[in-house]
Scaffold this motif. Sequence first.
Motif, PDB file in Angstrom:
ATOM      1  N   ALA A 209       4.136   5.090  14.259  1.00  0.00           N
ATOM      2  CA  ALA A 209       2.894   4.400  13.749  1.00  0.00           C
ATOM      3  C   ALA A 209       2.013   4.955  14.110  1.00  0.00           C
ATOM      4  O   ALA A 209       0.906   4.716  13.081  1.00  0.00           O
TER       5      ALA A 209
ATOM      6  N   ASP B 272       0.809  -1.028  -0.118  1.00  0.00           N
ATOM      7  CA  ASP B 272      -0.139   0.242   0.010  1.00  0.00           C
ATOM      8  C   ASP B 272       0.980   1.319  -0.003  1.00  0.00           C
ATOM      9  O   ASP B 272       1.335   1.511   0.947  1.00  0.00           O
TER      10      ASP B 272
ATOM     11  N   LYS C 130       0.470   4.059   2.585  1.00  0.00           N
ATOM     12  CA  LYS C 130       1.233   3.844   4.124  1.00  0.00           C
ATOM     13  C   LYS C 130       2.579   3.974   3.779  1.00  0.00           C
ATOM     14  O   LYS C 130       3.194   4.745   4.876  1.00  0.00           O
ATOM     15  N   GLU C 131       3.272   3.829   2.775  1.00  0.00           N
ATOM     16  CA  GLU C 131       4.726   4.164   2.615  1.00  0.00           C
ATOM     17  C   GLU C 131       4.977   5.554   2.849  1.00  0.00           C
ATOM     18  O   GLU C 131       5.875   6.040   3.510  1.00  0.00           O
TER      19      GLU C 131
ATOM     20  N   THR D  73       4.689  -2.503  10.169  1.00  0.00           N
ATOM     21  CA  THR D  73       4.694  -2.022   8.872  1.00  0.00           C
ATOM     22  C   THR D  73       5.706  -1.510   8.464  1.00  0.00           C
ATOM     23  O   THR D  73       6.557  -1.328   7.543  1.00  0.00           O
TER      24      THR D  73
ATOM     25  N   ASN E 212      -1.110   6.152  11.414  1.00  0.00           N
ATOM     26  CA  ASN E 212      -2.163   5.207  11.308  1.00  0.00           C
ATOM     27  C   ASN E 212      -1.951   3.646  11.022  1.00  0.00           C
ATOM     28  O   ASN E 212      -2.718   3.074  10.241  1.00  0.00           O
ATOM     29  N   ILE E 213      -0.772   3.293  11.329  1.00  0.00           N
ATOM     30  CA  ILE E 213      -0.379   1.787  10.866  1.00  0.00           C
ATOM     31  C   ILE E 213       0.272   1.053  12.228  1.00  0.00           C
ATOM     32  O   ILE E 213       0.249   1.685  13.256  1.00  0.00           O
ATOM     33  N   SER E 214       0.409  -0.216  11.856  1.00  0.00           N
ATOM     34  CA  SER E 214       1.157  -0.893  12.832  1.00  0.00           C
ATOM     35  C   SER E 214       2.468  -0.804  12.846  1.00  0.00           C
ATOM     36  O   SER E 214       3.164  -0.365  11.868  1.00  0.00           O
TER      37      SER E 214
END
Lengths: 198, 198
Positions: free
Chosen positions: A34, A5, A8-9, A43, A38-40
């Motif tokens: 993170a 995605d 997300k990067e 990631t 809004n990611i883990s």
Amino acid sequence: MRPKDLDKEKAIRTMALQIIAEEGLENLSMQKLAKAANISPRTIYIKYENKEDLLIKLFVEEVLGAYEQATLKDFRETMDFETGVKKIWLNLFAYCKTNKEAFVLMQYGKSSPLLNKAFQEKNITEGQFFAPIHRFLKRHAKNGTIKSFPIAVHRALLFSPILDLVNEYFEHKDRPRQIVTEKVILECCDMVIKGMLL
Amino acid sequence: MRPKDLDKEKAIRTMALQIIAEEGLENLSMQKLAKAANISPRTIYIKYENKEDLLIKLFVEEVLGAYEQATLKDFRETMDFETGVKKIWLNLFAYCKTNKEAFVLMQYGKSSPLLNKAFQEKNITEGQFFAPIHRFLKRHAKNGTIKSFPIAVHRALLFSPILDLVNEYFEHKDRPRQIVTEKVILECCDMVIKGMLL
DNA sequence: ATTTAATAAGTATACGTTTGTTTACTTATG
DNA sequence: CATAAGTAAACAAACGTATACTTATTAAAT
């Protein structure tokens, strides 16, 4: 296979730069990043080996390149000394004004041991960051336009004042009066040029 | 009542500055500092409220004062422009060369949000750090020796090059050849002065 | 002159958090 | 359905700081 995605990067890079610009490099943590993106946390580790890897890649790939490109926009190493230096100063001012995150990370590149190491290595192994400016200075020193010095000395004379002024620009950004205007930049640039010309 | 052990207080300050100079501000922890100073962590908290308090006091009381004093040694605000600027440049170079810890912490004072805040406050509320230099510049601007600018602009033109050169001096310290010598400093100083004089 | 009580300086250790990073699992797509 | 991308939760280690205790010193009491 599930595809990456790209949003997300992008979010990782954007938020990292934003946190560094707003709260300082020392206040950037992987978990905070993170959450902000809004990611883990995991990631981040898909794209980057560890925190050091993230910071160095952010610095070298994201900032150094764009910074260099902006600085050299419409600059030709064949320009006469005054025209060339003014072009660089105005490019730097225009770019930094609208890219505080890049400017702040560049400044950290001078003091943070980690980024400094990365900068040195990049500068030595590739030996081409700002190469056109280096050739520009070498030529003018050879021509007798300016005095001959090691590149680092020329850099101190030519760039440290404009970077200091940009810093001052940001410190005055939320004050009633801005003291660092384009007019001031150009007047300072004139003084630096006048001092260096033989 | 058991008296304070002044050697331990001194050790805290010395080791803190040493760790910051050698490993960077981001790598100074209270436990590492305690171990390095050969004391218990608790002992630091007798003298300092917390880490922030330690860093700010270290910066303001230990470094800023000494730095200012060294810079202004034998400087008179009544000096002519060239003599005054050269005195300051040579003072700064001589002091920083032998006090890397102070120099490094001063540089962190520009980028670290925490120290920057402390510096601003100290500068505003006391309004007297480097006051003689400010008056020196104001007078020469009034006299028409140099162009009139906000103090921050003068500072960028006059001081950022010498600080950048000092930085370069340390980067070349353990290399085969030192490019930043007193001769180079003086030549650069001449150029800066020449540019600023009307 | 010696003992004692009071007390801040100092130590060793541990507290609760936050750190960078990993594990075990789920999800989306060729 | 194989597989890498992604998540939620947890890991050990390190962080800043607090707790519970010991030590060194001074001043008053003997």
